[in-house]
Design a protein around this motif. Sequence first.
Motif, PDB file in Angstrom:
ATOM      1  N   UNK A  57     -24.602   9.004   6.974  1.00  0.00           N
ATOM      2  CA  UNK A  57     -24.079   7.689   7.332  1.00  0.00           C
ATOM      3  C   UNK A  57     -23.673   6.834   6.158  1.00  0.00           C
ATOM      4  N   UNK A  58     -23.986   7.243   4.945  1.00  0.00           N
ATOM      5  CA  UNK A  58     -23.625   6.467   3.760  1.00  0.00           C
ATOM      6  C   UNK A  58     -22.179   6.733   3.351  1.00  0.00           C
ATOM      7  N   UNK A  59     -21.557   5.735   2.700  1.00  0.00           N
ATOM      8  CA  UNK A  59     -20.233   5.895   2.114  1.00  0.00           C
ATOM      9  C   UNK A  59     -20.382   5.962   0.606  1.00  0.00           C
ATOM     10  N   UNK A  60     -19.825   7.010  -0.011  1.00  0.00           N
ATOM     11  CA  UNK A  60     -19.949   7.197  -1.447  1.00  0.00           C
ATOM     12  C   UNK A  60     -18.575   7.445  -2.058  1.00  0.00           C
ATOM     13  N   UNK A  61     -18.466   7.108  -3.345  1.00  0.00           N
ATOM     14  CA  UNK A  61     -17.266   7.409  -4.120  1.00  0.00           C
ATOM     15  C   UNK A  61     -17.617   8.451  -5.164  1.00  0.00           C
ATOM     16  N   UNK A  62     -16.756   9.458  -5.307  1.00  0.00           N
ATOM     17  CA  UNK A  62     -17.013  10.574  -6.216  1.00  0.00           C
ATOM     18  C   UNK A  62     -15.806  10.752  -7.122  1.00  0.00           C
ATOM     19  N   UNK A  63     -16.046  10.790  -8.432  1.00  0.00           N
ATOM     20  CA  UNK A  63     -14.967  10.989  -9.397  1.00  0.00           C
ATOM     21  C   UNK A  63     -14.574  12.462  -9.462  1.00  0.00           C
ATOM     22  N   UNK A  64     -13.274  12.721  -9.574  1.00  0.00           N
ATOM     23  CA  UNK A  64     -12.743  14.062  -9.777  1.00  0.00           C
ATOM     24  C   UNK A  64     -12.294  14.205 -11.228  1.00  0.00           C
ATOM     25  N   UNK A  65     -12.435  15.400 -11.777  1.00  0.00           N
ATOM     26  CA  UNK A  65     -11.969  15.674 -13.138  1.00  0.00           C
ATOM     27  C   UNK A  65     -11.101  16.928 -13.120  1.00  0.00           C
ATOM     28  N   UNK A  66     -10.538  17.238 -14.268  1.00  0.00           N
ATOM     29  CA  UNK A  66      -9.726  18.457 -14.371  1.00  0.00           C
ATOM     30  C   UNK A  66     -10.583  19.706 -14.176  1.00  0.00           C
ATOM     31  N   UNK A  67     -11.890  19.575 -14.371  1.00  0.00           N
ATOM     32  CA  UNK A  67     -12.791  20.724 -14.229  1.00  0.00           C
ATOM     33  C   UNK A  67     -13.348  20.870 -12.815  1.00  0.00           C
ATOM     34  N   UNK A  68     -13.100  19.915 -11.930  1.00  0.00           N
ATOM     35  CA  UNK A  68     -13.615  20.002 -10.569  1.00  0.00           C
ATOM     36  C   UNK A  68     -13.000  21.201  -9.847  1.00  0.00           C
ATOM     37  N   UNK A  69     -13.834  22.100  -9.360  1.00  0.00           N
ATOM     38  CA  UNK A  69     -13.360  23.282  -8.639  1.00  0.00           C
ATOM     39  C   UNK A  69     -13.245  22.954  -7.154  1.00  0.00           C
ATOM     40  N   UNK A  70     -12.109  23.286  -6.570  1.00  0.00           N
ATOM     41  CA  UNK A  70     -11.888  23.060  -5.139  1.00  0.00           C
ATOM     42  C   UNK A  70     -11.698  24.412  -4.461  1.00  0.00           C
ATOM     43  N   UNK A  71     -12.442  24.624  -3.366  1.00  0.00           N
ATOM     44  CA  UNK A  71     -12.341  25.874  -2.623  1.00  0.00           C
ATOM     45  C   UNK A  71     -12.049  25.564  -1.167  1.00  0.00           C
ATOM     46  N   UNK A  72     -11.222  26.390  -0.559  1.00  0.00           N
ATOM     47  CA  UNK A  72     -10.874  26.238   0.851  1.00  0.00           C
ATOM     48  C   UNK A  72     -11.862  27.014   1.712  1.00  0.00           C
ATOM     49  N   UNK A  73     -12.265  26.413   2.816  1.00  0.00           N
ATOM     50  CA  UNK A  73     -13.153  27.064   3.786  1.00  0.00           C
ATOM     51  C   UNK A  73     -12.329  27.372   5.031  1.00  0.00           C
ATOM     52  N   UNK A  74     -12.195  28.665   5.354  1.00  0.00           N
ATOM     53  CA  UNK A  74     -11.398  29.085   6.508  1.00  0.00           C
ATOM     54  C   UNK A  74     -12.251  29.942   7.435  1.00  0.00           C
ATOM     55  N   UNK A  75     -11.825  30.026   8.687  1.00  0.00           N
ATOM     56  CA  UNK A  75     -12.570  30.813   9.668  1.00  0.00           C
ATOM     57  C   UNK A  75     -12.518  32.298   9.331  1.00  0.00           C
ATOM     58  N   UNK A  76     -13.607  32.982   9.597  1.00  0.00           N
ATOM     59  CA  UNK A  76     -13.691  34.431   9.403  1.00  0.00           C
ATOM     60  C   UNK A  76     -14.443  35.018  10.589  1.00  0.00           C
ATOM     61  N   UNK A  77     -14.615  36.320  10.583  1.00  0.00           N
ATOM     62  CA  UNK A  77     -15.410  36.974  11.623  1.00  0.00           C
ATOM     63  C   UNK A  77     -16.181  38.124  10.994  1.00  0.00           C
ATOM     64  N   UNK A  78     -17.035  38.731  11.777  1.00  0.00           N
ATOM     65  CA  UNK A  78     -17.918  39.754  11.240  1.00  0.00           C
ATOM     66  C   UNK A  78     -17.146  40.949  10.686  1.00  0.00           C
ATOM     67  N   UNK A  79     -15.940  41.190  11.212  1.00  0.00           N
ATOM     68  CA  UNK A  79     -15.140  42.321  10.730  1.00  0.00           C
ATOM     69  C   UNK A  79     -14.665  42.109   9.296  1.00  0.00           C
ATOM     70  N   UNK A  80     -14.690  40.846   8.825  1.00  0.00           N
ATOM     71  CA  UNK A  80     -14.307  40.567   7.442  1.00  0.00           C
ATOM     72  C   UNK A  80     -15.403  40.957   6.455  1.00  0.00           C
ATOM     73  N   UNK A  81     -16.594  41.258   6.970  1.00  0.00           N
ATOM     74  CA  UNK A  81     -17.722  41.615   6.112  1.00  0.00           C
ATOM     75  C   UNK A  81     -17.896  43.131   6.125  1.00  0.00           C
ATOM     76  N   UNK A  82     -17.853  43.718   4.942  1.00  0.00           N
ATOM     77  CA  UNK A  82     -17.964  45.169   4.806  1.00  0.00           C
ATOM     78  C   UNK A  82     -18.981  45.482   3.713  1.00  0.00           C
TER      79      UNK A  82
END
Length: 209
Positions: A57-82
Amino acid sequence: MNRSLRGLLYAAQGVVLALSLVGVAALAQDAPGLRIGVRGEITGISGDVLRVHASTGENVSVDLTAQTQVRAVTLANIEDIKPGSYIGSAAMPMADGTLKALEVHVFPPQLAGTGDGHRPFDLAKGSSMTNGSVGDLVVSNGRTLTVNYKGGQQKILVPDDVPIVNLAPGDRSLLKAGVKVVMFVTQGADGKLTAQSISAGKDGVAPPM
């Protein structure tokens, strides 16, 4: 750090996620440089400042830098795991010692080894996080993964309704109002939060870590 902000942050070791999202969870203390995690929804971005409505419930501000790593989270299924896939899973212990997954996230090959190991986590009371390489995947009386990491092994049951997601390299174009995120940040001596890594849901996906 004020008392309300302390309540929304948890201490973490390792790299998650993610998400994860990974490490020993505890309430954050007033210690500059401490690495902490925040889950929530982006409410806006202005230059190098990300505004987030945290899940508490809190609102926060977060600084970004050139070193901040961004990763995408996408849907997967069990067949993607081998066999050989590198995954992370928050899970709860069962009576026979097997873990029951709360979520599973699949790392891309370039992130194999991230947060390797088994440790407490804060997704639910008593939960753990296991990151490692899949040895076996057995589809019988449910779906059971054997996950190997340095110094140990865990068997993880993955029920049909448990969310499974992929993590993929991303960029700041993912950071928009309404996007759900899991972030690892550091707190400076001045109290400012700086993002070290952000796992951002893509196409409406909410990171489950």
